[in-house]
Design an enzyme around this catalytic site. Structure first.
Site, PDB file in Angstrom:
ATOM      1  N   LYS A 219      -9.491   2.444  -1.579  1.00 55.40           N
ATOM      2  CA  LYS A 219      -9.682   1.878  -0.229  1.00 55.40           C
ATOM      3  C   LYS A 219     -11.000   2.318   0.415  1.00 55.40           C
ATOM      4  O   LYS A 219     -11.294   3.523   0.477  1.00 55.40           O
ATOM      5  CB  LYS A 219      -8.497   2.277   0.655  1.00 55.40           C
ATOM      6  CG  LYS A 219      -8.452   1.629   2.028  1.00 55.40           C
ATOM      7  CD  LYS A 219      -7.131   1.989   2.699  1.00 55.40           C
ATOM      8  CE  LYS A 219      -6.974   1.383   4.071  1.00 55.40           C
ATOM      9  NZ  LYS A 219      -5.652   1.750   4.645  1.00 55.40           N
TER      10      LYS A 219
ATOM     11  N   GLU B 123       0.860  -1.197   0.000  1.00 57.97           N
ATOM     12  CA  GLU B 123       0.000   0.000   0.000  1.00 57.97           C
ATOM     13  C   GLU B 123       0.898   1.249   0.000  1.00 57.97           C
ATOM     14  O   GLU B 123       1.967   1.235   0.626  1.00 57.97           O
ATOM     15  CB  GLU B 123      -0.832  -0.022   1.290  1.00 57.97           C
ATOM     16  CG  GLU B 123      -1.677   1.197   1.544  1.00 57.97           C
ATOM     17  CD  GLU B 123      -2.252   1.235   2.973  1.00 57.97           C
ATOM     18  OE1 GLU B 123      -1.512   0.955   3.943  1.00 57.97           O
ATOM     19  OE2 GLU B 123      -3.448   1.556   3.109  1.00 57.97           O
TER      20      GLU B 123
HETATM   21  N1  CDT Z   1      -2.783   1.443   6.536  1.00 57.73           N
HETATM   22  C1  CDT Z   1      -3.667   0.849   7.355  1.00 57.73           C
HETATM   23  O1  CDT Z   1      -4.825   0.672   6.993  1.00 57.73           O
HETATM   24  N2  CDT Z   1      -3.237   0.506   8.598  1.00 57.73           N
HETATM   25  C2  CDT Z   1      -4.084  -0.031   9.618  1.00 57.73           C
HETATM   26  C3  CDT Z   1      -3.503   0.305  10.919  1.00 57.73           C
HETATM   27  C4  CDT Z   1      -4.337  -0.063  12.064  1.00 57.73           C
HETATM   28  S1  CDT Z   1      -5.625   1.017  12.402  1.00 57.73           S
HETATM   29  C5  CDT Z   1      -4.898   2.510  12.864  1.00 57.73           C
HETATM   30  C6  CDT Z   1      -4.227  -1.543   9.524  1.00 57.73           C
HETATM   31  O2  CDT Z   1      -5.344  -2.039   9.508  1.00 57.73           O
HETATM   32  O3  CDT Z   1      -3.225  -2.266   9.502  1.00 57.73           O
END
Ligand code: CDT
Length: 307
Positions: free
Chosen positions: A127, A47
């Protein structure tokens, strides 16, 4: 093997805030070359693969945010990836920040594209499950401002015919939601590609930090098994601008078994020959959707959420 597809997860190590796109693309081209030597058909990048994970900072000036976005794809720096794909006959999945310039208001998405072996874009995903928060929360050691910098994806969970099968895409936090996989499963996805940037430390619930790798694999293995699909999860990993990101990029069979996993937190390629016909092992058995699903009892899932 009746429908073999050689797939690579191309994990990237940290990208510094001042690392130019050209340097990142160079790293990606090296991984594509390595993939070519391993007869790879399709390589999956993370990503927001072209820059550092910028939602960790609050920027007052929108121009500072926009500097992390692409206004065209391919653009000046990314054209080399498309040229390489064509030259080596390798398709790729790429996550990036997409900016659509519009006099009525610029639009920002956290996007992934699927490019075929001729260098043509054959699929785009924006997304849908945006994690984090909208406002600068100064108590946090770092921000997670995806909900400030991106709007919710407007393309749904699409599937694309290519690479001898039906391909699905999503991004990072989407993998934690069974609905993502089920919609892709219902649309016949035989391989789901997922790029992620996952901080090891989750400030609102630090007691779960030691479970980050577990939850990462748990979600994707469940998604694979419950929908009878291959899953390729690819991290941007390592200590990036002082923030630790998990690695453990992996390839998961439709049985839910991990068949390849990254060992480092740096640039690393893992591969597997995925037989797309193996999806039937699950889909013609326990998860034969047509026979066993009971959608009349699932209506709360699609009710509008409370505001
Ligand atoms: N980039 C991304 O979606 N990261 C989230 C972080 C946790 S929620 C702050 C994930 O689901 O891995």
């Amino acid at each position: 093997m009746s429908r073999p597809l050689t797939v690579a997860a191309a994990q990237l190590g940290p990208i510094a805030r001042d690392e130019p796109r050209s340097a990142v693309v160079k790293r990606m081209l090296a991984l594509m070359q390595e993939a070519h030597e391993k007869d790879v058909d399709l390589i999956v990048f993370p990503e927001l693969a072209l820059t550092t994970f910028f939602p960790r900072w609050y920027f007052e000036d929108q121009a500072d945010v926009d500097a992390f976005f692409e206004t065209e794809m391919p653009g000046l720096e990314t054209q080399a990836l498309f040229d390489k794909a064509k030259e080596l006959q390798i398709g790729f999945y790429l996550g990036y920040a997409e900016l659509i310039k519009d006099p009525a208001g610029d639009r920002h998405f956290n996007t992934a594209i699927l490019v075929d072996k001729t260098g043509e874009i054959i699929g785009k995903y924006r997304k849908i499950h945006l994690p984090g928060h909208e406002e600068n929360e100064t108590w946090r050691p770092f921000q997670h401002l995806e909900r400030r910098y991106f709007e919710t994806g407007d393309l749904g969970f699409g599937t694309y015919e290519g690479f001898g099968g039906t391909m699905g895409m999503c991004l990072c936090n989407d993998r934690r939601w069974p609905e993502t996989f089920r919609v892709l499963g219902l649309k016949g996805a035989e391989l789901v590609m997922i790029g992620y940037n996952t901080p090891l430390h989750y400030p609102p619930a630090p007691e779960h930090d030691h479970l980050q790798d577990f939850h990462n694999h748990l979600s994707m293995q469940a998604g694979a098994y419950q929908n009878g699909t291959w899953v390729v999860g690819v991290a941007k990993a390592g200590k990036e601008e002082g923030c630790d990101l998990i690695g453990k990029s992996c390839i998961i069979a439709p049985t839910g078994e991990i068949v390849a996993v990254a060992e480092t937190l740096g640039d690393e390629l893992i591969t597997h020959v995925c037989d797309l016909d193996r999806c039937d092992e699950i889909r013609k058995n326990v998860f034969d959707f047509r026979r066993y699903r009971e959608p009349e009892n699932y209506t709360p899932i699609t009710e509008a959420k409370e505001k």
